[in-house]
Design a protein around this motif. Structure first.
Motif, short mmCIF file in Angstrom:
data_model
loop_
_atom_site.label_atom_id
_atom_site.label_comp_id
_atom_site.label_asym_id
_atom_site.label_seq_id
_atom_site.Cartn_x
_atom_site.Cartn_y
_atom_site.Cartn_z
N ASP A 34 -8.54 9.09 7.76
CA ASP A 34 -8.07 9.44 6.42
C ASP A 34 -9.06 8.97 5.36
OD1 ASP A 34 -7.60 6.76 5.99
OD2 ASP A 34 -5.41 6.91 6.03
N ARG A 35 -8.75 9.24 4.10
CA ARG A 35 -9.72 9.01 3.03
C ARG A 35 -10.07 7.53 2.83
NH1 ARG A 35 -7.79 11.43 -2.28
NH2 ARG A 35 -9.89 10.79 -2.92
N ILE A 36 -9.17 6.64 3.22
CA ILE A 36 -9.46 5.21 3.09
C ILE A 36 -10.10 4.65 4.37
CG2 ILE A 36 -7.19 4.34 3.82
CD1 ILE A 36 -9.20 3.00 0.79
N GLY A 37 -10.38 5.56 5.33
CA GLY A 37 -11.13 5.13 6.51
C GLY A 37 -10.26 4.68 7.67
N ALA A 46 -11.05 -6.92 -1.78
CA ALA A 46 -9.66 -7.36 -2.04
C ALA A 46 -8.86 -6.18 -2.57
CB ALA A 46 -9.67 -8.50 -3.05
N PRO A 47 -7.56 -6.09 -2.33
CA PRO A 47 -6.76 -7.05 -1.56
C PRO A 47 -6.89 -6.80 -0.06
CG PRO A 47 -5.36 -5.26 -2.28
CD PRO A 47 -6.74 -4.98 -2.83
N ASP A 48 -6.42 -7.77 0.70
CA ASP A 48 -6.39 -7.59 2.15
C ASP A 48 -5.29 -6.58 2.52
OD1 ASP A 48 -4.31 -9.23 1.43
OD2 ASP A 48 -4.72 -10.81 2.88
N MET A 49 -5.30 -6.15 3.76
CA MET A 49 -4.36 -5.11 4.25
C MET A 49 -4.49 -3.84 3.43
SD MET A 49 -1.12 -7.61 5.03
CE MET A 49 -1.36 -8.73 3.66
N MET A 50 -5.69 -3.55 2.94
CA MET A 50 -5.86 -2.43 2.00
C MET A 50 -5.59 -1.07 2.65
SD MET A 50 -9.01 -1.21 -0.37
CE MET A 50 -9.31 -2.73 -1.24
N GLY A 51 -6.09 -0.89 3.87
CA GLY A 51 -5.92 0.42 4.52
C GLY A 51 -4.45 0.76 4.72
N SER A 52 -3.67 -0.18 5.19
CA SER A 52 -2.25 0.09 5.43
C SER A 52 -1.48 0.15 4.10
CB SER A 52 -1.65 -0.94 6.37
OG SER A 52 -1.98 -2.26 5.97
N GLY A 78 1.28 2.16 -1.40
CA GLY A 78 1.35 1.01 -2.30
C GLY A 78 0.14 0.89 -3.22
N LEU A 79 -0.90 1.64 -2.96
CA LEU A 79 -2.11 1.59 -3.79
C LEU A 79 -2.74 2.98 -3.74
CD1 LEU A 79 -4.30 -0.05 -5.38
CD2 LEU A 79 -5.31 -0.64 -3.17
N ASP A 80 -3.12 3.49 -4.91
CA ASP A 80 -3.72 4.82 -4.99
C ASP A 80 -5.07 4.84 -4.29
OD1 ASP A 80 -3.95 7.56 -6.24
OD2 ASP A 80 -5.71 6.55 -7.09
N VAL A 81 -5.30 5.85 -3.48
CA VAL A 81 -6.52 5.88 -2.68
C VAL A 81 -7.78 5.97 -3.56
CG1 VAL A 81 -6.45 8.40 -2.29
CG2 VAL A 81 -7.69 6.92 -0.69
N THR A 82 -7.69 6.71 -4.65
CA THR A 82 -8.88 6.86 -5.52
C THR A 82 -9.27 5.51 -6.12
OG1 THR A 82 -8.05 9.06 -6.03
CG2 THR A 82 -9.85 8.23 -7.39
N ALA A 83 -8.25 4.78 -6.57
CA ALA A 83 -8.51 3.44 -7.11
C ALA A 83 -9.06 2.53 -6.02
CB ALA A 83 -7.23 2.85 -7.68
N ALA A 84 -8.46 2.60 -4.84
CA ALA A 84 -8.88 1.72 -3.75
C ALA A 84 -10.34 1.96 -3.38
CB ALA A 84 -7.99 1.93 -2.53
N LEU A 85 -10.76 3.23 -3.38
CA LEU A 85 -12.14 3.55 -2.99
C LEU A 85 -13.15 3.01 -3.99
CD1 LEU A 85 -11.62 7.18 -1.62
CD2 LEU A 85 -12.19 5.11 -0.30
N LYS A 86 -12.70 2.74 -5.21
CA LYS A 86 -13.61 2.21 -6.24
C LYS A 86 -13.76 0.67 -6.17
CE LYS A 86 -12.78 5.89 -9.61
NZ LYS A 86 -11.84 6.32 -10.65
N THR A 87 -13.05 0.06 -5.24
CA THR A 87 -13.07 -1.41 -5.16
C THR A 87 -14.50 -1.92 -4.95
OG1 THR A 87 -10.89 -1.34 -4.16
CG2 THR A 87 -12.13 -3.41 -3.92
#
Lengths: 414, 414
Positions: A59-62, A134-140, A146-155
Motif C-alpha cells: 500500500d501507499r505507506i509501504g 515518528a510516531p511509531d506503529m505508523m504503518g498500522s 488513524g493518520l492520513d497517508v499523505t501527511a504520513a508520507l511527508k514525515t
C-alpha cells in the motif's frame, strides 16, 4: 490425538536468515524503516511470499501484504501481522517472529489443502519501531485510518529524510490505498518483551488488553547555589525535588496492588556540577495502566503531588505532555480461542496485558483482534540479547496456526 | 572617634579594572590559572604592587607576593592573601577582592607612615579555582608544603597543557622556593559566597572554621528493562535507588539540627531513555561539616544506607572517593581581633563557618590565620551575578586594615 504443525525448520531458518540481513560494520542489526538495509529485508520477505504462491500487495505507506485468497476470495480476510523494521542494535525476534510465523501458518494450511471460508493475509507493517520516523506503529496507524497517508508520507526522519521519498527510493511506495482490506479478524504473535511468562514458567500468553500510556516531561526549577555555603534550610534544590517525585511514583505504584507501572527513565540536572545545588532538574515520567480510569487517577495523583512539592520546596514545576494513548481492549472471543488452542495442546497459557505498543492496537480500531505472547528470556528486548527458545517459538506458531485455522474456517481449534 | 580608612575609590576602581581583564568574545570573565588572560591580570596586579613601592616576589608555583618590609624587615611577616584566577563566566569579587583589599591595606598604612614591627605582605596564590589544573587551591597548598612543587608543576590541565610550561610561557615561573616566608599570621578577606550574612542582615563574618569536605561518586547498577512490560515487583531500578539516596541525604541533613550539608549535584542515568528502566545511575555526593567526627558519622550513615538499599532493591552499589578534606579550625585570637575591630567600628559581626574552600585553609597549616567575610547578594558566586555592595566591600577592607595593623604593630584595633 494429532495436531497440525507448522514446519519448524523452515520457520526457524527464516527467522535466522532475516536476522542476518541488515547488519552494520560492527555486526549490529539495524534495519530502520525504509532504509537500504530494510529494503534487503523487505525483498527477502517478498521473495518468500512469492515462493509460497501468495499475491503480494503493497500500500501507499509501504505496508506489505501476502494474500492467500484460496477458496475464500471475496470475503473479509483473517489477517496476521507485525513488522520487520528494527531498532538500532536489535534482536532478531521482535516483529519478525510474528510476520514469519504468519507466513508459515498460511504456507502450512495451503500445503495441507485447507479450504478456508476467508482469505488469509500476512502483513508486515511499515515503521513500527518509530526510530527513524515518528510516531511509531505508523504503518498500522495509517492502515487503520488513524493518520492520513499523505501527511504520513511527508514525515521528516531523524536523519532529515522524508518517508515518502525513501519508500519510493527503495521501491516500496505501493499503489494500494491503506485499509483496502478490512480484516474479519486480526491476530499478532509476538515475543513478550517482558519477564512475566519466563518468571511464571508459562509458555504462552493470551493478550487481552494493552496498557494505556501517559508520557510526560517534568521540569523543576530551583536555585543554583554553592553546595558548601548554603544551609539546607535556605535551599531550593531542584534535584532533591525530582528525587521526591521518583520515590513518590514508585512507592505509590508498588503499594497500589494494581498493574500500574511508573518509570522515570531520563533525567538531567543543571548545572550538573558536584559542588552546585541543581537549579533545574528535567525528567520523564512513563505511566502505564490497562484501565483508563486508573491511568487518569495516576496522572491526577502526580499532578497533585507536584503541586504539593512546589509549595513545600519552593520550586517551580512545569509539565509537558509528550504522548498519551488510551488502553486498548482486545476481542474477548479471540482471546478465548487462543486459550482454547493452548488448552487443546496441553500448554499453560496466561491471560495478560501488553505493556508495549504493537501494530495490533492500531488494527483493533477496525477489526476484532488479539495477541499471542511467547516468553522473552530475562524480559530483554531491543537488544542483541533478546532470546526465545526454539521450542517456545514453535509452540507459539502452532497456537497461531490453530487460531487462524479456526477463524478462517469456523472450525474449533483442535 | 576617628578610624583609619582605606581609599575606597582606589579599591573599588581596581576591583572594576581587574574585573574587566580577561573577558572572552561573549563578554564572559574567564581568567583560568596560567592562561593568557590570567597573565594580563597578573601583569596589572604586579604594576599596582610596583606603583605602591612594594618588593615583588614570585615563587616557583607562580604565587605573587607584594612585600612591604617597612620598619619590620627580618621579622616574620603578616600576610594577607587570596587569588586572582577565576572560574569560567565568573564574577569580579571572588578572590580579587581579598587580594586588592590586601594591597589597599598596605598602601594605606604605608602612606600614613605606620612603623610596623613586621613586614606586611599581600599574596595572590596560583590556581585557587582549580578549573584548569586540579587540585584547587594548588598555589597555597604548595606554599604550605602540602604538595611538592616539582610534582605540582607537572600537572596536566583539562586542556592538555602542563602547568609548569604555562607558567614559564606567561612569565610567572618564579625562582623563590614556595614557603620562603613563614607568616606570623595570615588573614583572608573574601565574599561569603553563601546567603547567611545577607539573610541575617549582618555586614561582617568572623570565620572561625572551615567545613570538612567529603566528595564521593556513587554508581548503582540494576537492570535495563522495558518500562511497559516489567511489573514493578520485578524491577531492579537504578534510578529509583538513586532517588532514595538523594532523599535520604537531604532528609537526614534537614532533621539533624547541625550545620551538616549534603548535596547531590551531578546525576546520569543509563541508557537514559523514556521507556527503559535505568540500568545504571551515577551521582555525586558532597558532604560537608565543620566537625570531623560528625562528617565521619555522615559518611558512615551513607555507607550503611547504601548497604541497606543494595539488599532491599537488589542493586549493585559501588562508591569512589573523589576528595576528602578535614575541617580546618582558624586561630581564635585572630577571630577575636576581627570581632573586636567590628565592635570598635559599631558593625555587627557573626562568627561563622566557611562552606567553601579557601587559600586560608592551606596557609593555616603553617601559620595562625582566619578569614573575614562580607555578604554575597543572594548567596550567588561563580556567576556574573556575584555582587557585594560597595559600602560592604569598603567596610570589610577597613576591618582588614584594623586587624592587619594590630597584628603588624601589636596595637589593639581602634
Amino acid at each position: 490425538m494429532s495436531h497440525r504443525s507448522i514446519d519448524s525448520t523452515r520457520l526457524l531458518g527464516r527467522i535466522a536468515e532475516l536476522g542476518a540481513i541488515g547488519r552494520d560494520a560492527e555486526g549490529r542489526l539495524v534495519r530502520l524503516a525504509a532504509s537500504d538495509s530494510e529494503k534487503l529485508g523487505r525483498d527477502r520477505f517478498v521473495s518468500w511470499l512469492e515462493d509460497a504462491g501468495l499475491e503480494v500487495a503493497v500500500d501507499r505507506i509501504g505496508n506489505i501484504f501476502g494474500i492467500w485468497n484460496g477458496t475464500g476470495g471475496g470475503e473479509k480476510p483473517v489477517m496476521i501481522g507485525s513488522h520487520i523494521d528494527t531498532v538500532i542494535n536489535a534482536g532478531i525476534y521482535d516483529g519478525c517472529y510474528g510476520v514469519l510465523a504468519g507466513l508459515e501458518v498460511i504456507q502450512t494450511l495451503k500445503s495441507e489443502g485447507l479450504e478456508p471460508r476467508r482469505p488469509i493475509v500476512v502483513a508486515a507493517f511499515t515503521d513500527e519501531e518509530g526510530v527513524r520516523y515518528a510516531p511509531d506503529m505508523m504503518g498500522s496507524l495509517v492502515y487503520s485510518g488513524g493518520l492520513d497517508v499523505t501527511a504520513a508520507l511527508k514525515t521528516v526522519g531523524t536523519d532529515g529524510t522524508v518517508l515518502g521519498d525513501e519508500l519510493a527510493r527503495i521501491g516500496y511506495a505501493g499503489s494500494r490505498a491503506p485499509g483496502f482490506m478490512t480484516p474479519h479478524a486480526y491476530v499478532e504473535l509476538h515475543i513478550e518483551q517482558g519477564p512475566v511468562l519466563e518468571r511464571e514458567g508459562v509458555p504462552l500468553g493470551a493478550v487481552e488488553n494493552l496498557q494505556g500510556i501517559s508520557w510526560q516531561k517534568v521540569t523543576i526549577d530551583g536555585d543554583a547555589n554553592h553546595a558548601g555555603t548554603t544551609p539546607i534550610s535556605m535551599r531550593r534544590d531542584a534535584g532533591y525535588a525530582a528525587a521526591r517525585v521518583i520515590t513518590f511514583l514508585r512507592d505509590r505504584a508498588k503499594a497500589s496492588n494494581t498493574p500500574t507501572v511508573a518509570t522515570v527513565g531520563c533525567i538531567a540536572f543543571e548545572p550538573n556540577a558536584i559542588n552546585v545545588i541543581p537549579s533545574r532538574a528535567t525528567f520523564t515520567v512513563d505511566l502505564r495502566d490497562p484501565d483508563e480510569d486508573r491511568l487518569k487517577q495516576e496522572e491526577t495523583a502526580l499532578a497533585a503531588f507536584l503541586e504539593l512539592l512546589s509549595a513545600e520546596e519552593g520550586v517551580g514545576v512545569s509539565v509537558e505532555r509528550l504522548a498519551r494513548f488510551e488502553p486498548v481492549k482486545f476481542d474477548q472471543a479471540i482471546v478465548r480461542q487462543i486459550e482454547a488452542a493452548a488448552r487443546d495442546r496441553g500448554l499453560p497459557c496466561k491471560r495478560m496485558t501488553s505493556g508495549a505498543g504493537h501494530d495490533a492496537q492500531m488494527i483493533a480500531r477496525i477489526a476484532p483482534g488479539a495477541m499471542i505472547f511467547v516468553p522473552s528470556r530475562g524480559g530483554i528486548s531491543h537488544n542483541p540479547k533478546e532470546f526465545t527458545a526454539d521450542t517456545e517459538l514453535v509452540a507459539g506458531a502452532n497456537i497461531l496456526l490453530d487460531v487462524i485455522c479456526g477463524l478462517a474456517t469456523g472450525e474449533l481449534p483442535r
